[in-house]
Scaffold this motif. Structure first.
Motif, PDB file in Angstrom:
ATOM      1  N   ILE A 185      87.435  10.995   9.044  1.00 57.94           N
ATOM      2  CA  ILE A 185      87.902  11.832  10.143  1.00 57.94           C
ATOM      3  C   ILE A 185      87.413  13.286  10.012  1.00 57.94           C
ATOM      4  N   LEU A 186      86.816  13.629   8.851  1.00 57.74           N
ATOM      5  CA  LEU A 186      86.483  15.030   8.579  1.00 57.74           C
ATOM      6  C   LEU A 186      85.392  15.584   9.492  1.00 57.74           C
ATOM      7  N   SER A 187      84.293  14.819   9.598  1.00 58.66           N
ATOM      8  CA  SER A 187      83.179  15.281  10.437  1.00 58.66           C
ATOM      9  C   SER A 187      82.206  14.111  10.615  1.00 58.66           C
ATOM     10  N   LYS A 188      81.165  14.328  11.439  1.00 53.64           N
ATOM     11  CA  LYS A 188      80.217  13.243  11.688  1.00 53.64           C
ATOM     12  C   LYS A 188      79.492  12.816  10.415  1.00 53.64           C
ATOM     13  N   ARG A 189      79.181  13.834   9.555  1.00 54.17           N
ATOM     14  CA  ARG A 189      78.495  13.504   8.301  1.00 54.17           C
ATOM     15  C   ARG A 189      79.367  12.596   7.425  1.00 54.17           C
ATOM     16  N   TRP A 190      80.681  12.813   7.487  1.00 54.93           N
ATOM     17  CA  TRP A 190      81.588  12.091   6.600  1.00 54.93           C
ATOM     18  C   TRP A 190      82.029  10.742   7.166  1.00 54.93           C
ATOM     19  N   ARG A 191      81.682  10.492   8.415  1.00 50.71           N
ATOM     20  CA  ARG A 191      82.231   9.345   9.116  1.00 50.71           C
ATOM     21  C   ARG A 191      82.063   8.014   8.350  1.00 50.71           C
TER      22      ARG A 191
END
Lengths: 158, 368
Positions: free
Chosen positions: B34-40
């Motif tokens: 949920i953190l960011s697109k990179r972390w998805r």
């Protein structure tokens, strides 16, 4: 084991007990060889080249402040209390440096500490820790929560 | 300078993120999507998974989670370590069995997993399927119950069994580890082996360390079961129990360095005395010997027999007495001279210490 070897060479030859390291901010630091031996990147160089220890070994990716923290951690046998005084940036600096220097024990110790710090923390806290900018739209974020309800279900009740 | 540091920290390399998440509970690791697109999708490729039911309301929710995380993982990402902990008592072992199935049916896991730990109070059916897993070096099982035929884990180096129940059927000779030829470390703690075993063989040509504590064979505490050791490379032996099994060996264990024997209770029992002296003879090469004071007491009850026994430890350098914290803190301990002569007979130089936990200090020996 590494320590024992360090102590042995210390006993054999008074001159090799310290290695000079040159940090990214140009500081020359004399470091006990038993600590240097935990830095695989330096150790392998010293062993292969039988280097002259008075010539500073350059560490272009490690600042003197970070190296100080690392030396203290190793000297104190990875003391939790000492590490709790670190700022978030210091934790990450030590993590990145431990990875670069290839210090396996320190790397696992610091990664565990960061994991413990992040456990059960809010999404905002974790974003803040990693300097993450939330690039999801509220709709996208809602969509991710929905498709991953199998892990977020308990969180929604909190 | 400070600025470049910040830039470097703002995007940690993926291997460092993996390393941090490897120490997190898997549910927390998945939630980083949920953190960011990179972390998805980072969680889908983690090299280590820690599945723990502590984070879920009930077994059903945990089951549901395990099912999803395993099936939604990136199948091309190698998994090196899998740790499963169920605190709740399970009705059946289906969760564990399905995890084992997933390990053995997913190539990126089957051919890379090195460490597997399972803690779950349930009956496990398909543990033996792991025998096809050739990368597995460490297996730790806690609280499980299963029927056993000899374990067949050819790549395994470290095997830890805690609080497990094994049903061995009607075999009287049982050779549990014969097909674990690479075993170097074996811990058996608080385990029961139900059945009719008379002769429990530990055949492990590369075994370095063996620890046995509170092990019950055949459920019967005064069982006549013999534990036979075929462990020619053994260096460290640790035994802690209120009961002493009879040990035997065909070939001498000439690499033994350290022996630690701690008995919780003692009695004036001739069988116990004979089993102890036999065990000492098997461990005759030991340089360091740790003995609980209860063992000294047993030996001293048979001083007449001891006087006729030759001293077992030919290379002993130190003997440490294990005293539990409840025993008196007096720094001297009376060791009868017959016991002293027996323990140290062949050695001219030795030290004797009292030993509590990790601390040891010199102890004054009074010949009684």
């Amino acid at each position: 084991m590494q320590k024992t070897e360090g102590e042995e060479s210390k006993a054999e030859n008074e001159e090799v007990k310290q290695v000079t390291l040159m940090t990214s901010d140009g500081v020359k630091m004399k470091v006990e060889i038993s600590i240097v031996y935990e830095m695989e990147i330096v150790r392998s160089f010293i062993e292969v080249n039988d280097a002259d220890h008075s010539v500073p070994f350059p560490l272009p990716n490690v600042s003197s402040h970070t190296l100080d923290l690392i030396i203290e951690l190793v000297k104190n046998e990875y003391d939790d209390e000492f590490m709790k005084t670190f700022s978030h940036d210091e934790l990450k600096e030590v993590l990145v440096a431990a990875n670069y220097l290839n210090m396996k024990t320190l790397l696992d110790f610091i990664a565990t500490a960061i994991a413990n710090l992040l456990e059960k923390k809010s999404v905002e806290f974790i974003r803040n820790f990693f300097n993450i900018v939330n690039d999801f739209t509220p709709e996208e974020e809602a969509e991710i929560r929905k498709t991953n309800e199998w892990v977020f279900q308990d969180l929604d009740e909190d | 300078m400070a600025k470049s540091g910040e830039d470097r920290l703002s995007t940690l390399p993926i291997e460092l993120i993996h390393r941090i998440l490897s120490f997190l509970d898997a549910a927390a690791a998945v939630k980083t999507c949920i953190l960011s697109k990179r972390w998805r999708s980072i969680w889908k490729c983690l090299p280590v998974l820690n599945l723990d039911d502590n984070y879920f309301q009930d077994t059903y929710a945990f089951d549901y989670f395990v099912d999803h995380i395993l099936s939604l993982r990136d199948d091309s990402a190698n998994l090196y370590e899998l740790n499963v902990v169920c605190h709740e008592e399970l009705e059946d072992g289906d969760v564990i069995d399905s995890i084992i199935d997933h390990v053995t049916q997913t190539p990126s896991i089957l051919s890379h997993i090195q460490v597997l730990t399972i803690q779950a109070e349930c009956v496990v059916q398909n543990l033996h399927n792991l025998s096809i897993c050739q990368s597995l070096t460490t297996l730790e099982l806690s609280e499980i119950a299963m029927e056993i035929t000899p374990f067949n884990f050819p790549s395994l180096k470290c095997f830890y069994l805690f609080d497990c129940r094994f049903e061995s059927g009607s075999e009287t000779f049982f050779n549990a580890f014969e097909d674990c030829a690479n075993l170097e470390q074996l811990f058996i703690d608080d385990c029961f082996f139900y059945g009719e075993i008379q002769n429990f063989q530990i055949v492990a040509p590369k075994l370095i360390e063996l620890r046995i504590s509170h092990w019950r064979v055949d459920e019967v505490f005064d069982s006549d079961c013999v534990i036979e050791l075929f462990t020619p490379k053994l260096q460290l032996f640790r035994y802690h129990d209120s009961y002493m099994y009879e040990f035997s060996t065909e070939e001498s264990l000439s690499f033994v360095e350290e022996v630690y024997i701690d008995m919780d209770e003692f009695s004036e029992d001739k069988d116990l005395f004979l089993r102890l002296t036999e065990l000492f003879e098997i461990m005759e090469s030991a340089k360091s010997v740790f003995l609980s004071t209860s063992i000294i007491q047993v030996l001293s009850m048979f001083s007449k027999e001891l006087a006729e026994e030759s001293s077992p430890f030919s290379r002993v350098e130190t003997i440490k007495l294990i005293k539990d914290s409840s025993s008196s803190s007096s720094s001297s301990y009376a060791v009868p001279s017959t016991v002293m002569n027996y323990l140290f007979g062949k050695s001219t130089e030795f030290d004797i210490y009292e030993w509590k936990g990790t601390k040891s200090r010199s102890i004054q020996i009074c010949k009684g």
